[in-house]
Design an enzyme around this catalytic site. Sequence first.
Site, PDB file in Angstrom:
ATOM      1  N   GLU A 107       1.003  -0.830   3.640  1.00 37.43           N
ATOM      2  CA  GLU A 107       0.928  -2.174   4.260  1.00 37.43           C
ATOM      3  C   GLU A 107       1.898  -3.125   3.404  1.00 37.43           C
ATOM      4  OE1 GLU A 107      -1.709  -4.030   5.830  1.00 37.43           O
ATOM      5  OE2 GLU A 107      -3.355  -2.500   6.622  1.00 37.43           O
ATOM      6  N   GLU A 127     -10.952  -3.672   4.356  1.00 33.59           N
ATOM      7  CA  GLU A 127     -10.697  -4.587   3.150  1.00 33.59           C
ATOM      8  C   GLU A 127     -12.222  -5.361   2.913  1.00 33.59           C
ATOM      9  OE1 GLU A 127      -8.678  -7.958   5.212  1.00 33.59           O
ATOM     10  OE2 GLU A 127      -6.754  -6.376   5.115  1.00 33.59           O
TER      11      GLU A 127
END
Length: 580
Positions: free
Chosen positions: A489, A374
């Site tokens: 994910e 991220e």
Amino acid sequence: MADNGGRREEGEYNLFTFPFSSKELNAMNDRYFFTLIPMKKRLPALLCGLSCLLAISCKKSGGGTVAGGSTVGGGTVNQDTVGTLKSVANAGFPFGLAIEYALFKQNEAYANLVKREASVVTFGYQMKHGAIVKDDGSFNFSGADELLTLCSNAGLEVYGHTLAWHQNQNGNYLRSLTTGGSGGPNLLPSGDLEAGSSGTGSTLFTGWNCLVGGTASANFAAVAGNNSARAMQVTVTTPGANAYDVQSIGTAFTANTGSVYRVSVDIKASVANGKVRLVMQNTAYQQLDITPTAAWDTYSWNVTVNESSPMLRLNFPASGTYTIDNISITDLSSAPPPAAAQVTTAVDSAMSRFIRTMVTRYAGKVKAWDVVNEPMMDGSSGLRTNTGTTTGDLFYWSQYLGRDYALKAFQYAKAADPNALLFINEYNLESNTAKLDSLIAYVNELKAKGAKIDGIGTQMHIGINTATSGIDNAFKKLAATGLKLRVSELDVRINPGDNSNFTAGPSELTAQANMYRYVLNSFLQNVPQAQRHGFTVWGVADSDSWILTSQKKTDAPLLFDNNYGKKQAFYSLLLGLKGK
């Protein structure tokens, strides 16, 4: 049904739900028998086709029986329920699940489901910085080691997650590297261990009383230190019943009650799971346990002292040989701010040590890693950073190391295991074009500087209302990089509007199944086979999803219900992985 932007995929229609609009009929896939029939004649043909489907709905197909007339992916009656997700994933990539340590270790139903359906697992927490690094900077691998062993024994491959992130870190330790300086003079001058004799006990190291008592068997010796002539070596053959049965007690020093002091000590050990306990004690008692490594390392402990004449004690409660050097105690309340260069060096060293240690420890066992997680901001995007203070588990590497923090992270990982596949992982790429473009530009920038980046993970925490055009766009743009891609994910929220009194009904479950299938189909259609690295759903049963446990949402985002029963979404993926 989910809004798919005016188009549908195979298996995404509930043929037993009426009425259809003309738009829906026109949009249906040409696999259905009425596609080429003029519009005014389609309804009779549809009814005829439905009667055929009903006639066969109680028969076996492909070795599997009809599952109670349930629909799969909102489409045709489910006539093929045979197989597991990992056994039918024949598209050239493994199917995976994210798992939790306690559930996999203690819940037999949970563990058996994971072993049955997945070929690869990602640890939800156990390999993150916050799970491994302790307040003094030492490492505790016990949870990660145990979970990896359990998975390896079950034939499950482990995907490494994650090495450089701004969350789930030991923020207290990392922030301690950026605040305070030397804190003035060392209040424990005997901590250099240079003075003493060749005897034992209190004469071996001036200012220290080395003791062995109780049932313990151990000895102290003076050896060459960490860039010094002398260091304290303690060999514990048999630990005592008490941690203090083998200990060395330093001289009391004068302290300001309520002030914060930093204890710093260099340690190395001959065993991987040894222990050195730092104790600050006169009448009050405070402790910190350290698990040292085989190489010299510096461990720091910021402790608020609550008495005026404390003593530092070193306890050795575990077998092994421990070498101690360069002990200092400084008053942080009088410390000047560290220079920027000192902070940069300290933070860089902490990141390097964590990444190199993790990747080296699990080399050959973990074959692929999320190295950087991220890195991009939301909104108009760009590199994620922070200019304020942080608390808890937050710490922004880029705040201290700049844009090249990710370059360093990939370099450290490559040096530790040149054979491992190294990924960068990000979310919202299917819903934020600016973020998608920023990530791709950053990857190109890092690669131009020499970073070994093998692939990109697109997390895909999405909902039943996610625009399918964005999913297609993300896969197409990411595939154009030529790198490996993994759905890393995936979960699909069934209550994205956060309705407080929400209960999932047939239409929502169908929409969820549609969306899982759409993601898979888009992945297969837009990513060349050679670039597909994996497809992982983030969790097992709805009840243990992070959306419920961490975000405290009312939802049911996964493939299995709270009783580990298969949902429509499971069968939708099962058929999709079978290519049906």
